[in-house]
Write a protein that holds these residues in place. Structure first.
Motif, short mmCIF file in Angstrom:
data_model
loop_
_atom_site.label_atom_id
_atom_site.label_comp_id
_atom_site.label_asym_id
_atom_site.label_seq_id
_atom_site.Cartn_x
_atom_site.Cartn_y
_atom_site.Cartn_z
N ALA A 1 0.86 -1.17 0.00
CA ALA A 1 0.00 0.00 0.00
C ALA A 1 0.90 1.23 0.00
O ALA A 1 1.78 1.35 0.84
N VAL A 2 0.70 2.08 -0.96
CA VAL A 2 1.54 3.27 -1.06
C VAL A 2 0.95 4.37 -0.19
O VAL A 2 -0.23 4.71 -0.35
N PRO A 3 1.73 4.93 0.73
CA PRO A 3 1.21 5.99 1.61
C PRO A 3 1.06 7.30 0.84
O PRO A 3 1.70 7.48 -0.20
N GLU A 4 0.26 8.16 1.37
CA GLU A 4 0.04 9.49 0.79
C GLU A 4 -0.28 9.41 -0.70
O GLU A 4 0.26 10.15 -1.51
N TRP A 5 -1.15 8.49 -1.01
CA TRP A 5 -1.45 8.21 -2.41
C TRP A 5 -1.92 9.43 -3.20
O TRP A 5 -1.37 9.76 -4.25
N PRO A 6 -2.92 10.19 -2.71
CA PRO A 6 -3.38 11.35 -3.50
C PRO A 6 -2.26 12.37 -3.72
O PRO A 6 -2.15 12.93 -4.81
N ALA A 7 -1.40 12.57 -2.73
CA ALA A 7 -0.31 13.54 -2.89
C ALA A 7 0.64 13.09 -3.98
O ALA A 7 1.13 13.88 -4.79
N LEU A 8 0.89 11.76 -4.00
CA LEU A 8 1.80 11.23 -5.03
C LEU A 8 1.19 11.40 -6.42
O LEU A 8 1.85 11.81 -7.36
N LEU A 9 -0.11 11.12 -6.52
CA LEU A 9 -0.77 11.29 -7.81
C LEU A 9 -0.75 12.75 -8.24
O LEU A 9 -0.59 13.06 -9.43
N GLU A 10 -0.89 13.65 -7.27
CA GLU A 10 -0.89 15.07 -7.59
C GLU A 10 0.46 15.51 -8.14
O GLU A 10 0.55 16.29 -9.09
N LEU A 11 1.51 14.95 -7.53
CA LEU A 11 2.86 15.23 -8.01
C LEU A 11 2.98 14.78 -9.48
O LEU A 11 3.48 15.51 -10.34
N ALA A 12 2.46 13.57 -9.74
CA ALA A 12 2.53 13.05 -11.10
C ALA A 12 1.72 13.92 -12.05
O ALA A 12 2.19 14.29 -13.14
N ALA A 13 0.50 14.29 -11.60
CA ALA A 13 -0.40 15.04 -12.48
C ALA A 13 0.17 16.41 -12.80
O ALA A 13 -0.05 16.94 -13.90
N SER A 14 0.92 17.00 -11.88
CA SER A 14 1.44 18.35 -12.11
C SER A 14 2.53 18.36 -13.18
O SER A 14 2.88 19.42 -13.69
N CYS A 15 3.04 17.21 -13.52
CA CYS A 15 4.07 17.16 -14.57
C CYS A 15 3.50 17.50 -15.94
O CYS A 15 4.25 17.81 -16.87
N TYR A 16 2.17 17.43 -16.05
CA TYR A 16 1.54 17.75 -17.34
C TYR A 16 1.77 19.22 -17.70
O TYR A 16 2.23 19.54 -18.79
N PRO B 1 -11.90 20.62 -18.07
CA PRO B 1 -12.87 20.75 -16.99
C PRO B 1 -12.21 20.80 -15.61
O PRO B 1 -12.81 21.26 -14.65
N HIS B 2 -10.96 20.33 -15.52
CA HIS B 2 -10.25 20.35 -14.23
C HIS B 2 -8.91 21.02 -14.41
O HIS B 2 -7.93 20.38 -14.74
N PRO B 3 -8.87 22.34 -14.20
CA PRO B 3 -7.61 23.05 -14.45
C PRO B 3 -6.52 22.71 -13.44
O PRO B 3 -5.34 22.80 -13.77
N SER B 4 -6.87 22.30 -12.23
CA SER B 4 -5.83 22.06 -11.23
C SER B 4 -5.49 20.58 -11.16
O SER B 4 -6.33 19.72 -11.42
N ALA B 5 -4.24 20.32 -10.76
CA ALA B 5 -3.78 18.94 -10.63
C ALA B 5 -4.62 18.22 -9.59
O ALA B 5 -5.01 17.05 -9.76
#
Lengths: 317, 504
Positions: free
Chosen positions: A229-244, A299-303
């Motif tokens: 189980a990866v901790p802080e999952w949403p934060a990690l995804l947000e980091l990934a998403a911000s690379c866009y 439709p979703h401007p923010s990461a």
């Protein structure tokens, strides 16, 4: 006997093939002019720092042969560091030095190398041995990553990393890559690393494979992979998403490590991410990719918004 | 979507243009679709013998122009010491030899080649002379009138009338026998009968074609006009529909042979039947057409053989696209297999394969040692190039000493490309292990062999060389494959792990 599937089956599961990936996603969403940004790790690192995306700290970079001796003097004073070719691909030419024994350096694999080996390695790298076109390259020396202890049971050598595919800013699929004895400490799936598919909504293990076959436990440590189980999952995804926003690449593979002290950090980016993430997850990318395509523009401007949409909607597809 | 439609349009356009041009070239120049097609060609030599009197000599020989059933391919004259020219116009072409002074026996040669045409000859629009009136002797007039009246009663038009007169003439009834007995010149007799029946005729000279005959003379024949076209009539055989073995040599009013400044002139013919490749005939026959100008046949032979290889490359490239996009084979160096296949074309498969694999293996061993020397990349590859050249020279020499002449052929290998291949495979070995080396090396070999077999096929070589426009179709095929977004064959296997996935 070679086991073959019918194309119809693969289509039904929404598997993305190499040709479709190249033509419909990389070709359509990744502008050529943006490739150097991700193909050159040094540039990735610099732009990531500019956007406030955490990355392993850069010690120094070498881009001329005559700087090698100077670099060797600096390295002699360090206990642990990673040497990377800026334009390398697939983890080629990365040396991770985890410790010292007198004058010798200890690689993460346990092998011991001399200062002269480091010198040769840097020369090779500068001459373009690992770069994609064989052109001149830059050597990057950066700080070691200290693996988060939560993965201790699952890592044989090296630090596990998490690959997240980000499509138009939405995380669409993720997997944890664990180096094994068979993969010689490399996190490359086709060399025998374990791929643990992660459920997009929870960051927990969905299924795991090694050599394209499903497994239940880590082949070296024996730990049950279902408990990953990866901790802080949403934060990690947000980091990934911000690379866009950072790269402007629509179809992107982000490699993220979790550092004990600094949390999730961007290790590198890939404009041509592989397809085995689908095998690790036991599901195809196509339904999620098509869904994101159908959303249209912004439709979703923010990461953060895109991550919550991914967790809430995409994960169920 | 719009972009895709444009691409399909281009694909269709390229295919249509490529196939269309090829079909047009085939119909216009007669280039055959299949290799090895041979056609019979008649090579006819006319020889004029005469005794020169020591005065200015002019020899004028009637030569054929439009011949029913044949196409004239080439003609030339051999006559040392004589000026030669082709003169005259349609209907009366003449070969003319001239010399200021000649004495004694002289021989002049005129050679022409003729290709039998398939199907009936097209009619030529000409003015048809009105038949001149015929006067018969007292004894003949009844027989002739009788014969003509009989023929007229069993015929309906000019054509059948001519046929009936011929039939009656040949059948040898009472009337015919009488007429024949009183006339030596049967062609002339038949001519008079036809004219009396109101048919337009003219006398012609023709050559009977028989393989490897010498000292043949022309025989006097007749042409009769049936209202639409001229029909050839042989007084021995009647109307000849398809003159396969009759070459009409002379048909004008003027003399067949005209010699001034000589005596005892004599004209004789020899002939042989030649079997020539259809391509050669087509190129000779249409040497000045637009297709020939745009084709590669006009180039010097040396450049032609280079083009032969060059025009095969698109096929190799298409094969690589096929194997990588549709099959999913890995190759080391994207188009290296095509280059290897080209080498195989020059060395033939087995010797090429054996020498290539041994060069690469020896190179890999040496590269293994080079990696210990701690060299910069560029100098390492340069060193490898030198070593590869040594290996290849050594293998060639050893092969030669052992009496294997194919040992020499490996000098065709592109050294620098081999050096790079060795370097890449060596790095692959160090980083990914021998399995990947075997996969990529084997993939490259497989694609190279497939491309070789394709390019080796005679049909393929014939088509790409004679119909270069077919490469547009290949281009269309490559473009079409470039849009394929379906699964590769290898992916059907790669993703097979998903069959026993957890149901989620």
């Amino acid at each position: 006997m070679i086991e073959m599937l019918r194309p119809r089956e693969l289509r039904a599961w929404g598997m993305l093939g190499m040709n479709a990936r190249n033509l419909d996603f990389i070709g359509r969403y990744n502008p050529r002019s943006r490739f150097p940004l991700v193909d050159n790790k040094l540039r990735t690192k610099l732009i990531a720092e500019q956007y406030g995306v955490p990355v392993p700290r850069l010690r120094f970079a070498v881009d001329q042969q005559h700087q090698v001796n100077d670099a060797l003097r600096k390295l002699a004073e360090l206990d642990g560091f990673a040497i990377k070719p800026a334009k390398g691909s697939g983890g080629k030419g990365i040396w991770v030095i985890t410790g010292r024994r007198k004058d010798a350096f200890l690689k993460s694999s346990g092998a011991s190398v001399e200062l002269s080996d480091l010198s040769r390695h840097m020369s090779n790298t500068l001459a373009g041995l690992y770069s994609l076109g064989g052109g001149a390259d830059t050597v990057i020396v950066e700080d070691l990553i200290t693996a988060d202890p939560i993965f201790d049971d699952y890592s044989y050598e090296g630090v596990p990393d998490i690959r997240v595919i980000v499509f138009k800013g939405y995380p669409v699929m993720a997997m944890l890559r664990l180096a094994t004895h068979a993969s010689d400490g490399k996190a490359n799936l086709h060399q025998g690393a374990v791929g643990v598919g992660l459920a997009l909504d929870t960051g927990r293990c969905a299924s795991a494979v090694q050599f394209d076959r499903r497994i239940e436990a880590h082949p070296d440590t024996g730990a049950d992979l279902a408990n990953v189980a990866v901790p802080e999952w949403p934060a990690l995804l947000e980091l990934a998403a911000s690379c866009y926003e950072m790269t402007g690449l629509g179809y992107l593979g982000t490699d993220i490590v979790i550092d004990r002290d600094r949390g999730p950090m961007l290790l590198e980016l890939n404009a041509r991410p592989g397809l085995s993430i689908q095998i690790a997850n036991g599901r195809g990318l196509v339904p999620r990719l098509r869904h994101v395509e159908s959303l249209g523009a912004g439709p979703h401007p923010s990461a953060a918004g895109r991550v919550s949409y991914a967790i809430g909607t995409l994960a169920a597809l | 979507m719009n972009q895709r439609a444009t691409l399909w349009f281009i694909v269709l356009l390229l295919t249509a243009v490529g196939l269309g041009t090829a079909v047009l070239r085939h119909t216009v120049t007669g280039l055959p679709w299949l290799p090895g097609e041979h056609r019979d060609l008649w090579l006819v030599e006319a020889r004029v013998d005469f005794v020169a009197l020591g005065e200015p000599v002019t020899v004028s020989l009637s030569i054929p122009d439009e011949i029913p059933g044949f196409t004239r391919i080439s003609e030339q004259a051999a006559s040392p010491g004589y000026g030669f020219a082709l003169t005259g116009d349609q209907g009366d072409r003449r070969a003319e030899w001239t010399r200021r002074e000649a004495l004694g026996r002289q021989s002049l040669y005129f050679t022409a080649s003729f290709l039998p045409e398939e199907g009936p000859a097209p009619g030529i629009e000409e003015s048809v002379p009105e038949p001149e009136p015929v006067f018969w002797g007292d004894a003949e007039v009844t027989a002739a009138t009788d014969l003509i009246a009989g023929a007229r009663s069993t015929s309906s038009d000019a054509r059948s009338l001519a046929r009936e007169i011929c039939n009656r003439f040949l059948a040898g009834g009472q009337n015919a026998a009488l007429l024949r007995a009183r006339n030596e010149d049967h062609a002339g007799l038949l001519d008079r009968l036809m004219r009396d029946a109101g048919l337009s005729t003219r006398e012609v000279m023709a050559l009977t074609l028989e393989d490897a005959r010498r000292r043949q003379v022309l025989s006097a024949l007749l042409e009769v006009h049936d209202g639409r076209r001229w029909l050839l009539v042989d007084p021995q055989r009647g109307i000849i529909e398809a003159p396969e073995d009759l070459l009409l040599w002379h048909r004008s009013e003027n003399a067949l042979l005209d010699v001034t400044g000589g005596r005892d002139s004599r004209l004789s013919f020899s002939m042989i039947r030649q079997s020539l490749p259809a391509e050669q005939i087509a190129t000779e026959q249409h040497g000045d057409s637009l297709f020939a100008t745009l084709g590669v046949h006009r180039l010097p032979i040396e450049e032609q053989s280079m083009f032969k290889l060059l025009l095969l490359l698109p096929l190799g490239a298409a094969a690589v696209v096929f194997f990588r996009v549709l099959i999913g084979l890995q190759t080391s160096g994207t188009f290296m297999p095509v280059l290897i296949a080209l080498v195989f074309l020059q060395t033939s498969l087995l010797p090429g394969l054996v020498s290539f694999v041994s060069v690469v293996i020896l190179g890999l061993l040496m590269r293994g040692y080079l990696s210990h020397l701690n060299l910069l990349l560029v100098s390492r590859i340069a060193a490898l190039i030198v070593l590869v050249i040594f290996i290849i020279s050594l293998l060639s020499i050893v092969g030669y000493q052992l009496g294997i002449s194919t040992g020499m052929v490996i000098t065709f290998f592109p050294m620098i490309i081999i050096a790079w291949t060795i370097e890449r495979l060596s790095i692959l070995w160090e980083e990914e292990g021998p399995r990947d080396v075997l996969m990529q090396g084997g993939g490259s070999m497989l694609v190279a062999i497939a491309a070789y077999l394709l390019m080796k096929a005679r049909l393929v070589q014939h088509l790409t060389f004679n119909f270069p426009e077919l490469n547009l179709v290949l281009l269309a095929l490559i473009l079409a494959m470039g849009q394929y977004t379906g699964y590769k064959l290898t992916e059907l296997h790669r993703f097979a792990a998903l069959r026993n996935r957890p149901e989620s």
